[in-house]
Design a protein around this motif. Structure first.
Motif, PDB file in Angstrom:
ATOM      1  N   LEU A  88     -67.090 -51.115  18.695  1.00  0.00           N
ATOM      2  CA  LEU A  88     -65.809 -51.374  19.348  1.00  0.00           C
ATOM      3  C   LEU A  88     -64.811 -50.256  19.048  1.00  0.00           C
ATOM      4  CD1 LEU A  88     -65.347 -55.225  18.784  1.00  0.00           C
ATOM      5  CD2 LEU A  88     -65.912 -54.053  20.920  1.00  0.00           C
ATOM      6  N   ALA A  89     -64.813 -49.771  17.802  1.00  0.00           N
ATOM      7  CA  ALA A  89     -63.921 -48.669  17.458  1.00  0.00           C
ATOM      8  C   ALA A  89     -64.299 -47.404  18.224  1.00  0.00           C
ATOM      9  CB  ALA A  89     -63.963 -48.415  15.953  1.00  0.00           C
ATOM     10  N   ALA A  90     -65.602 -47.171  18.379  1.00  0.00           N
ATOM     11  CA  ALA A  90     -66.049 -45.983  19.114  1.00  0.00           C
ATOM     12  C   ALA A  90     -65.575 -46.033  20.563  1.00  0.00           C
ATOM     13  CB  ALA A  90     -67.573 -45.880  19.046  1.00  0.00           C
ATOM     14  N   PHE A  91     -65.763 -47.191  21.212  1.00  0.00           N
ATOM     15  CA  PHE A  91     -65.325 -47.294  22.607  1.00  0.00           C
ATOM     16  C   PHE A  91     -63.811 -47.177  22.723  1.00  0.00           C
ATOM     17  CE2 PHE A  91     -63.744 -49.830  26.157  1.00  0.00           C
ATOM     18  CZ  PHE A  91     -64.375 -49.195  27.218  1.00  0.00           C
ATOM     19  N   GLY A  92     -63.077 -47.825  21.808  1.00  0.00           N
ATOM     20  CA  GLY A  92     -61.616 -47.743  21.872  1.00  0.00           C
ATOM     21  C   GLY A  92     -61.105 -46.328  21.666  1.00  0.00           C
ATOM     22  N   LEU A  93     -61.702 -45.589  20.727  1.00  0.00           N
ATOM     23  CA  LEU A  93     -61.274 -44.213  20.487  1.00  0.00           C
ATOM     24  C   LEU A  93     -61.592 -43.327  21.685  1.00  0.00           C
ATOM     25  CD1 LEU A  93     -62.355 -43.843  16.753  1.00  0.00           C
ATOM     26  CD2 LEU A  93     -60.012 -43.774  17.633  1.00  0.00           C
ATOM     27  N   ILE A  94     -62.770 -43.489  22.267  1.00  0.00           N
ATOM     28  CA  ILE A  94     -63.140 -42.660  23.425  1.00  0.00           C
ATOM     29  C   ILE A  94     -62.244 -42.991  24.618  1.00  0.00           C
ATOM     30  CG2 ILE A  94     -64.965 -42.179  25.098  1.00  0.00           C
ATOM     31  CD1 ILE A  94     -66.985 -42.618  22.858  1.00  0.00           C
ATOM     32  N   ALA A  95     -62.006 -44.279  24.880  1.00  0.00           N
ATOM     33  CA  ALA A  95     -61.141 -44.653  26.000  1.00  0.00           C
ATOM     34  C   ALA A  95     -59.719 -44.149  25.789  1.00  0.00           C
ATOM     35  CB  ALA A  95     -61.146 -46.176  26.175  1.00  0.00           C
ATOM     36  N   SER A  96     -59.213 -44.250  24.562  1.00  0.00           N
ATOM     37  CA  SER A  96     -57.868 -43.742  24.277  1.00  0.00           C
ATOM     38  C   SER A  96     -57.817 -42.224  24.439  1.00  0.00           C
ATOM     39  CB  SER A  96     -57.448 -44.133  22.860  1.00  0.00           C
ATOM     40  OG  SER A  96     -57.436 -45.531  22.705  1.00  0.00           O
ATOM     41  N   GLY A  97     -58.861 -41.545  23.978  1.00  0.00           N
ATOM     42  CA  GLY A  97     -58.896 -40.091  24.137  1.00  0.00           C
ATOM     43  C   GLY A  97     -58.940 -39.669  25.589  1.00  0.00           C
ATOM     44  N   MET A  98     -59.670 -40.405  26.413  1.00  0.00           N
ATOM     45  CA  MET A  98     -59.732 -40.050  27.827  1.00  0.00           C
ATOM     46  C   MET A  98     -58.416 -40.354  28.539  1.00  0.00           C
ATOM     47  SD  MET A  98     -62.524 -38.544  28.406  1.00  0.00           S
ATOM     48  CE  MET A  98     -62.291 -37.850  26.765  1.00  0.00           C
ATOM     49  N   TRP A  99     -57.750 -41.414  28.110  1.00  0.00           N
ATOM     50  CA  TRP A  99     -56.431 -41.687  28.689  1.00  0.00           C
ATOM     51  C   TRP A  99     -55.452 -40.559  28.344  1.00  0.00           C
ATOM     52  CZ3 TRP A  99     -51.742 -42.461  26.117  1.00  0.00           C
ATOM     53  CH2 TRP A  99     -50.671 -42.833  26.932  1.00  0.00           C
ATOM     54  N   MET A 100     -55.478 -40.125  27.093  1.00  0.00           N
ATOM     55  CA  MET A 100     -54.587 -39.037  26.704  1.00  0.00           C
ATOM     56  C   MET A 100     -54.975 -37.733  27.394  1.00  0.00           C
ATOM     57  SD  MET A 100     -53.242 -38.064  22.907  1.00  0.00           S
ATOM     58  CE  MET A 100     -52.234 -39.560  22.941  1.00  0.00           C
ATOM     59  N   THR A 101     -56.260 -37.520  27.584  1.00  0.00           N
ATOM     60  CA  THR A 101     -56.708 -36.315  28.300  1.00  0.00           C
ATOM     61  C   THR A 101     -56.211 -36.331  29.738  1.00  0.00           C
ATOM     62  OG1 THR A 101     -58.688 -36.150  26.913  1.00  0.00           O
ATOM     63  CG2 THR A 101     -58.728 -35.012  29.028  1.00  0.00           C
ATOM     64  N   ARG A 102     -56.286 -37.492  30.380  1.00  0.00           N
ATOM     65  CA  ARG A 102     -55.789 -37.576  31.755  1.00  0.00           C
ATOM     66  C   ARG A 102     -54.292 -37.287  31.819  1.00  0.00           C
ATOM     67  NH1 ARG A 102     -53.263 -40.972  35.111  1.00  0.00           N
ATOM     68  NH2 ARG A 102     -53.876 -40.944  37.318  1.00  0.00           N
ATOM     69  N   GLU A 103     -53.537 -37.804  30.853  1.00  0.00           N
ATOM     70  CA  GLU A 103     -52.106 -37.500  30.824  1.00  0.00           C
ATOM     71  C   GLU A 103     -51.882 -36.005  30.627  1.00  0.00           C
ATOM     72  OE1 GLU A 103     -49.498 -39.636  31.335  1.00  0.00           O
ATOM     73  OE2 GLU A 103     -51.107 -40.968  31.976  1.00  0.00           O
ATOM     74  N   GLY A 104     -52.709 -35.372  29.828  1.00  0.00           N
ATOM     75  CA  GLY A 104     -52.602 -33.925  29.665  1.00  0.00           C
ATOM     76  C   GLY A 104     -52.907 -33.171  30.941  1.00  0.00           C
ATOM     77  N   LEU A 105     -53.873 -33.646  31.727  1.00  0.00           N
ATOM     78  CA  LEU A 105     -54.180 -33.000  33.001  1.00  0.00           C
ATOM     79  C   LEU A 105     -53.024 -33.164  33.988  1.00  0.00           C
ATOM     80  CD1 LEU A 105     -57.909 -34.103  33.392  1.00  0.00           C
ATOM     81  CD2 LEU A 105     -57.068 -31.824  32.804  1.00  0.00           C
ATOM     82  N   VAL A 106     -52.377 -34.328  33.983  1.00  0.00           N
ATOM     83  CA  VAL A 106     -51.213 -34.538  34.852  1.00  0.00           C
ATOM     84  C   VAL A 106     -50.088 -33.583  34.461  1.00  0.00           C
ATOM     85  CG1 VAL A 106     -49.433 -36.186  35.513  1.00  0.00           C
ATOM     86  CG2 VAL A 106     -51.816 -36.926  35.359  1.00  0.00           C
ATOM     87  N   ALA A 107     -49.841 -33.445  33.141  1.00  0.00           N
ATOM     88  CA  ALA A 107     -48.803 -32.524  32.686  1.00  0.00           C
ATOM     89  C   ALA A 107     -49.149 -31.082  33.015  1.00  0.00           C
ATOM     90  CB  ALA A 107     -48.600 -32.694  31.176  1.00  0.00           C
ATOM     91  N   GLU A 108     -50.423 -30.728  32.927  1.00  0.00           N
ATOM     92  CA  GLU A 108     -50.838 -29.360  33.253  1.00  0.00           C
ATOM     93  C   GLU A 108     -50.663 -29.069  34.739  1.00  0.00           C
ATOM     94  OE1 GLU A 108     -54.697 -26.374  32.684  1.00  0.00           O
ATOM     95  OE2 GLU A 108     -54.900 -28.528  32.383  1.00  0.00           O
ATOM     96  N   ALA A 109     -50.955 -30.053  35.598  1.00  0.00           N
ATOM     97  CA  ALA A 109     -50.773 -29.862  37.037  1.00  0.00           C
ATOM     98  C   ALA A 109     -49.305 -29.614  37.359  1.00  0.00           C
ATOM     99  CB  ALA A 109     -51.298 -31.074  37.800  1.00  0.00           C
ATOM    100  N   ALA A 110     -48.400 -30.373  36.739  1.00  0.00           N
ATOM    101  CA  ALA A 110     -46.969 -30.152  36.954  1.00  0.00           C
ATOM    102  C   ALA A 110     -46.539 -28.792  36.405  1.00  0.00           C
ATOM    103  CB  ALA A 110     -46.168 -31.268  36.288  1.00  0.00           C
TER     104      ALA A 110
END
Length: 324
Positions: free
Chosen positions: A65-87
Motif C-alpha cells: 500500500l505504501a508503494a502504490f501511494g508513493l508512486i501515485a503521489s509521485g506521478m501526481w506531482m510529476t504531472r503538476e511539474g509538466l503543467v508548470a513546464e508547459a506554462a
C-alpha cells in the motif's frame, strides 16, 4: 448538469444560421504538455501493488500500500511539474518554478518502487530498483526548468508585484468561466473563453514589462471584477428566463470590454516601441558626440560575381573607379 443543445433549427432562435456559426472564432486550446498523459499510465501500471496488498501478511500489505501511494503521489506531482513546464515554455518571460515538482515526483516514485521491491532479505535489491526507477523517470519526463527565462534587465521586485496582480486576474477569470457554466449554453462558454484569451494577452504584456503595471492595474482588478460580477448575475438570470435581450446585452458588454482590453494591450506595445526608439536615438547622439558616425555599406552592383565566394571577395573600389 446537462448542457442545452442549440443549432440552426433550435426553437429559441438564439443561435445563428450555420453560415454565421462557421465564421465564429473558436476559443483557444488549453496549453498542454505533450507528456502530460504519461503519469496516468505509470499510476495504472502500479495498481498490482494495490490489488495484491490485501492477499498478504500485514507487513506485506503495508509495504505494498505504501508503494502504490508513493508512486501515485509521485506521478501526481510529476504531472503538476509538466503543467508548470508547459506554462513556462509558452511564455516569453517566466520565472523558474519555485518547487521542482518533477524532481520530487521522481524521488517519491523511486522510493515507492524500492519499498515495493524490497524484501527483508534483499534490501539492496530494493535500493537498486529505486535508483533504476529514478533514472527512468528522468529519461521519461526530463528535468524541471532551473533558470528564469527572459528576465534579464527586469526588476525582480516589479516582476513579483506584476505576477501577484496576474494571479489575482487569473483567479477572477476562472470564477468568470465557472459562473457562465450555470447558463447551460456552450456558445456563451466559448465567448467567455475568447474574452479570457484577450485578457491573457494583456497579462503577457505585463509579464514582459512589469513597469507598465500601474497603467494596467484597473484593467486587471476593477474591470475584471466587474466582468465577473456581471457574469454571475447574467448566468443566474439567463438560466431561469432564457431572455434573448439579456443575452444580447451581455454579449455586447463582452464585445465592448474586449475592445478596451485589446486597446490597452496595443497601447502598452506602442509604449515599449517608443521607449526603444528613444534609447536608440540617445545612443546615436552619444556616438556622434564621440566622433563615431554610422556609415552605410557600399552597394555591390557588378554582374561579374556569380557565386557567393566571388561576391564576398569582390573589390567594390573597382566599380567606383569604373564609374569615374
Amino acid at each position: 448538469m446537462a448542457n442545452r443543445y442549440g443549432g440552426r433549427y433550435s426553437p429559441d432562435g438564439s443561435h445563428r444560421d450555420h453560415r454565421n456559426q462557421a465564421s465564429t472564432p473558436m476559443p483557444p486550446a488549453p496549453i498542454r504538455h505533450p507528456l502530460e498523459s504519461r503519469p496516468k499510465w505509470v499510476t495504472i501500471a502500479a495498481t498490482p501493488f494495490l490489488l495484491n496488498a490485501f492477499f498478504q501478511a500485514p507487513v506485506g500489505m503495508i509495504s505494498d500500500l505504501a508503494a502504490f501511494g508513493l508512486i501515485a503521489s509521485g506521478m501526481w506531482m510529476t504531472r503538476e511539474g509538466l503543467v508548470a513546464e508547459a506554462a513556462y515554455q509558452v511564455r516569453r518571460v517566466a520565472r523558474r518554478p519555485a518547487i521542482p515538482r518533477k524532481l520530487f515526483g521522481g524521488l517519491l516514485a523511486a522510493v515507492g518502487l524500492g519499498v515495493g521491491a524490497a524484501a527483508p532479505e534483499a534490501v539492496t535489491g530494493g535500493v537498486l530498483v529505486g535508483i533504476a526507477g529514478m533514472a527512468l523517470h528522468f529519461l521519461s519526463f526530463g528535468a524541471d526548468p532551473l533558470r528564469d527565462k527572459g528576465a534579464t534587465g527586469v526588476d525582480s521586485f516589479q516582476q513579483d508585484r506584476a505576477q501577484r496582480m496576474v494571479d489575482e486576474g487569473e483567479a477572477l477569470l476562472a470564477e468568470m468561466k465557472d459562473a457562465i457554466l450555470r447558463a447551460g449554453d456552450r456558445r456563451l462558454e466559448g465567448r467567455v473563453a475568447m474574452f479570457a484569451a484577450t485578457v491573457d494577452e494583456l497579462f503577457d504584456r505585463v509579464r514582459d514589462n512589469p513597469g507598465d503595471l500601474s497603467g494596467a492595474r484597473r484593467y486587471m482588478g476593477i474591470y475584471l471584477m466587474g466582468a465577473r460580477d456581471a457574469t454571475i448575475k447574467f448566468a443566474n438570470l439567463y438560466a431561469r428566463t432564457r431572455d434573448q435581450e439579456i443575452r444580447a446585452s451581455y454579449e455586447k458588454f463582452l464585445d465592448d470590454l474586449e475592445k478596451d482590453f485589446k486597446a490597452r494591450s496595443r497601447k502598452m506595445l506602442n509604449s515599449d516601441r517608443d521607449d526603444l526608439d528613444i534609447e536608440i536615438s540617445v545612443l546615436r547622439d552619444r556616438l556622434e558626440r564621440e566622433g563615431v558616425r554610422a556609415s552605410e555599406p557600399a552597394a555591390i552592383t557588378s554582374q561579374d560575381a556569380q557565386t557567393l565566394d566571388e561576391l564576398l571577395s569582390y573589390d567594390v573600389t573597382k566599380d567606383k573607379e569604373k564609374a569615374r
